[in-house]
Motif scaffolding. Structure first.
Motif, PDB file in Angstrom:
ATOM      1  N   ASP A 133      50.236  31.982  35.501  1.00 21.28           N
ATOM      2  CA  ASP A 133      51.039  31.149  34.444  1.00 21.28           C
ATOM      3  C   ASP A 133      51.359  31.826  33.141  1.00 21.28           C
ATOM      4  N   LEU A 134      50.815  32.746  32.925  1.00 18.53           N
ATOM      5  CA  LEU A 134      51.205  33.477  31.450  1.00 18.53           C
ATOM      6  C   LEU A 134      52.248  34.639  31.715  1.00 18.53           C
ATOM      7  N   VAL A 135      52.323  35.180  33.040  1.00 15.93           N
ATOM      8  CA  VAL A 135      53.129  36.207  33.022  1.00 15.93           C
ATOM      9  C   VAL A 135      54.480  35.907  33.766  1.00 15.93           C
ATOM     10  N   ASP A 136      55.679  36.060  32.878  1.00 16.85           N
ATOM     11  CA  ASP A 136      56.550  35.224  33.179  1.00 16.85           C
ATOM     12  C   ASP A 136      58.067  36.306  33.142  1.00 16.85           C
ATOM     13  N   GLN A 137      57.733  37.275  32.872  1.00 19.68           N
ATOM     14  CA  GLN A 137      58.683  38.473  32.638  1.00 19.68           C
ATOM     15  C   GLN A 137      58.620  39.581  33.667  1.00 19.68           C
ATOM     16  N   ASN A 138      57.689  39.780  34.470  1.00 22.80           N
ATOM     17  CA  ASN A 138      57.614  40.817  35.479  1.00 22.80           C
ATOM     18  C   ASN A 138      56.694  40.024  36.525  1.00 22.80           C
ATOM     19  N   PRO A 139      57.112  40.682  37.717  1.00 17.74           N
ATOM     20  CA  PRO A 139      56.414  40.533  38.870  1.00 17.74           C
ATOM     21  C   PRO A 139      54.599  40.776  38.587  1.00 17.74           C
ATOM     22  N   LEU A 140      53.946  40.038  39.029  1.00 14.51           N
ATOM     23  CA  LEU A 140      52.454  39.982  38.821  1.00 14.51           C
ATOM     24  C   LEU A 140      51.820  40.503  40.105  1.00 14.51           C
ATOM     25  N   LEU A 141      51.036  41.883  40.227  1.00 11.77           N
ATOM     26  CA  LEU A 141      50.396  42.506  41.268  1.00 11.77           C
ATOM     27  C   LEU A 141      48.968  42.667  41.196  1.00 11.77           C
ATOM     28  N   VAL A 142      48.144  42.446  42.053  1.00 11.22           N
ATOM     29  CA  VAL A 142      46.696  42.644  41.994  1.00 11.22           C
ATOM     30  C   VAL A 142      46.105  43.939  42.679  1.00 11.22           C
ATOM     31  N   GLY A 143      45.148  44.157  41.998  1.00  6.29           N
ATOM     32  CA  GLY A 143      44.505  45.596  42.740  1.00  6.29           C
ATOM     33  C   GLY A 143      43.206  45.627  42.434  1.00  6.29           C
ATOM     34  N   PHE A 144      42.267  46.583  42.984  1.00  3.15           N
ATOM     35  CA  PHE A 144      40.894  46.849  42.581  1.00  3.15           C
ATOM     36  C   PHE A 144      39.868  45.926  43.966  1.00  3.15           C
ATOM     37  N   GLY A 145      39.367  46.841  44.970  1.00  8.72           N
ATOM     38  CA  GLY A 145      38.469  46.259  45.476  1.00  8.72           C
ATOM     39  C   GLY A 145      39.162  45.755  47.087  1.00  8.72           C
ATOM     40  N   ILE A 146      40.429  45.544  47.046  1.00  5.44           N
ATOM     41  CA  ILE A 146      40.930  45.257  48.146  1.00  5.44           C
ATOM     42  C   ILE A 146      40.823  46.454  49.481  1.00  5.44           C
ATOM     43  N   LYS A 147      40.291  45.963  50.589  1.00  4.93           N
ATOM     44  CA  LYS A 147      40.133  46.967  51.797  1.00  4.93           C
ATOM     45  C   LYS A 147      40.619  46.479  52.904  1.00  4.93           C
ATOM     46  N   THR A 148      41.055  45.216  53.360  1.00  9.39           N
ATOM     47  CA  THR A 148      41.790  44.767  54.502  1.00  9.39           C
ATOM     48  C   THR A 148      42.826  43.919  54.407  1.00  9.39           C
ATOM     49  N   HIS A 149      43.690  43.666  55.430  1.00  6.71           N
ATOM     50  CA  HIS A 149      44.575  42.726  55.154  1.00  6.71           C
ATOM     51  C   HIS A 149      44.302  41.455  54.372  1.00  6.71           C
ATOM     52  N   ASP A 150      43.176  40.866  55.258  1.00  6.27           N
ATOM     53  CA  ASP A 150      42.807  39.480  54.758  1.00  6.27           C
ATOM     54  C   ASP A 150      42.309  39.708  53.308  1.00  6.27           C
ATOM     55  N   ASP A 151      41.846  40.467  52.747  1.00  2.85           N
ATOM     56  CA  ASP A 151      41.609  40.747  51.240  1.00  2.85           C
ATOM     57  C   ASP A 151      42.828  40.608  50.501  1.00  2.85           C
ATOM     58  N   ALA A 152      44.006  41.447  51.060  1.00  2.00           N
ATOM     59  CA  ALA A 152      45.080  41.430  50.369  1.00  2.00           C
ATOM     60  C   ALA A 152      45.716  40.115  50.321  1.00  2.00           C
ATOM     61  N   MET A 153      45.743  39.496  51.404  1.00  2.00           N
ATOM     62  CA  MET A 153      46.198  38.064  51.678  1.00  2.00           C
ATOM     63  C   MET A 153      45.832  37.200  50.736  1.00  2.00           C
ATOM     64  N   GLU A 154      44.341  37.225  50.549  1.00  6.87           N
ATOM     65  CA  GLU A 154      43.655  36.002  49.806  1.00  6.87           C
ATOM     66  C   GLU A 154      43.842  36.218  48.361  1.00  6.87           C
ATOM     67  N   LEU A 155      43.749  37.570  47.865  1.00  4.40           N
ATOM     68  CA  LEU A 155      43.850  37.751  46.667  1.00  4.40           C
ATOM     69  C   LEU A 155      45.390  37.726  46.043  1.00  4.40           C
ATOM     70  N   SER A 156      46.276  37.736  46.932  1.00  2.84           N
ATOM     71  CA  SER A 156      47.607  37.851  46.448  1.00  2.84           C
ATOM     72  C   SER A 156      48.271  36.476  46.667  1.00  2.84           C
ATOM     73  N   ARG A 157      47.499  35.428  46.756  1.00  2.00           N
ATOM     74  CA  ARG A 157      48.071  34.147  46.967  1.00  2.00           C
ATOM     75  C   ARG A 157      48.591  33.604  45.583  1.00  2.00           C
TER      76      ARG A 157
END
Length: 280
Positions: A200-224
């Motif tokens: 909601d707060l980041v509106d000038q740039n894409p937002l990406l998440v990292g740290f702790g992602i080990k699998t595709h399922d982790d990636a899809m869950e966190l990047s929702r």
């Protein structure tokens, strides 16, 4: 428009950008460029190349070990720029350098940004550079066409998230946990709530998440609630296990790394890495 901007622009509405991190000089200097090409073929939308540093602040053990291993081979910042040049001969995939600010200051801020851009670097991620102290680097990066990424964490205030979004170019890096790279993801709603709030707060740039992602399922869950995800320690661990196994040829190892990247991106099956030898 930068290569990184073009990458995000080209994503479909349901696509998630995947960034993969590898330390330069790991597992040895000769292996880095072939590994970069392997993860490129595996579907990396952009690559983070770690600048080896002796005193990291945010890295867990896997990336600490990778950096120490690279430094044992006497890998320098100049070597890292040469690695980028070699990668650029065969790829236009965006590549960012990630590391710490002291070596950049020692090199010289403007000279470093100039030489990084000349080598083919697209951006910089320096986790220990506070945004309110980044004027010199922001100016030099902009002058040489480099994106400058800043990080936020679950304990970052709303005001600071807005400042980071204003200062950053390329994307905002949302650290999923208040811990080190390679940390286990907390199985609580707090991570999702934090990412929803950051979205909601980041509106000038894409937002990406990292740290702790080990699998595709982790990636899809966190990047929702983000535009993509970044994986580092899991890739480092996979590479380390492969290079410590004497049974496989280098082409076979690279093929497994490519398959691992493809799994993270699409969920395609990937063979398990060989068990790491017991330490005597």
């Amino acid at each position: 428009m930068s290569r990184l901007d073009e990458t995000f622009e080209a994503l479909g509405p349901d696509d998630k950008a995947m960034g993969l991190f590898l330390t330069d000089g790991f597992p040895n200097p000769d292996a880095t460029v072939p590994l970069l090409h392997a993860i490129d073929r595996g579907g990396a939308d952009f690559i983070e190349l770690g600048m080896p540093f002796s005193d990291p602040l945010a890295e867990g053990r896997p990336i600490q070990r990778a950096s120490a291993q690279a430094l044992s081979h006497d890998v320098t910042l100049v070597d890292t720029l040469h690695t980028v040049e070699a990668f650029r001969e065969d790829s236009d995939t965006p590549l960012l350098l990630m590391g710490y600010v002291n070596p950049v200051f020692k090199y010289g801020v403007d000279g470093f940004c100039r030489d990084a851009a000349k080598a083919g670097v697209d951006g910089l991620i320096l986790p220990d550079l506070p945004p309110q102290e980044s004027d010199a680097l922001c100016d030099a990066a902009a002058a040489h066409g480099l994106d400058l990424v800043f990080l936020i964490a679950p304990n970052t205030s709303d005001d600071r998230i807005r400042v980071v979004d204003q200062r950053a170019t390329g994307f905002v890096y949302a650290v999923s946990v208040t811990g080190l790279t390679g940390s286990d993801l907390a199985e609580t709603p707090s991570v999702e709530e934090y990412l929803m709030h950051a979205e909601d707060l980041v509106d000038q740039n894409p937002l990406l998440v990292g740290f702790g992602i080990k699998t595709h399922d982790d990636a899809m869950e966190l990047s929702r609630h983000t535009d993509g995800f970044i994986v580092g320690s899991a890739l480092i661990n996979h590479v380390a296990a492969l290079w410590e196994s004497p049974e496989q040829s280098v082409p076979d190892r690279l093929a497994e790394v490519e398959a691992f990247a493809r799994h993270l991106k699409s969920g395609a099956p990937t063979p398990a890495p060989p068990p790491r030898p017991a330490q005597g």
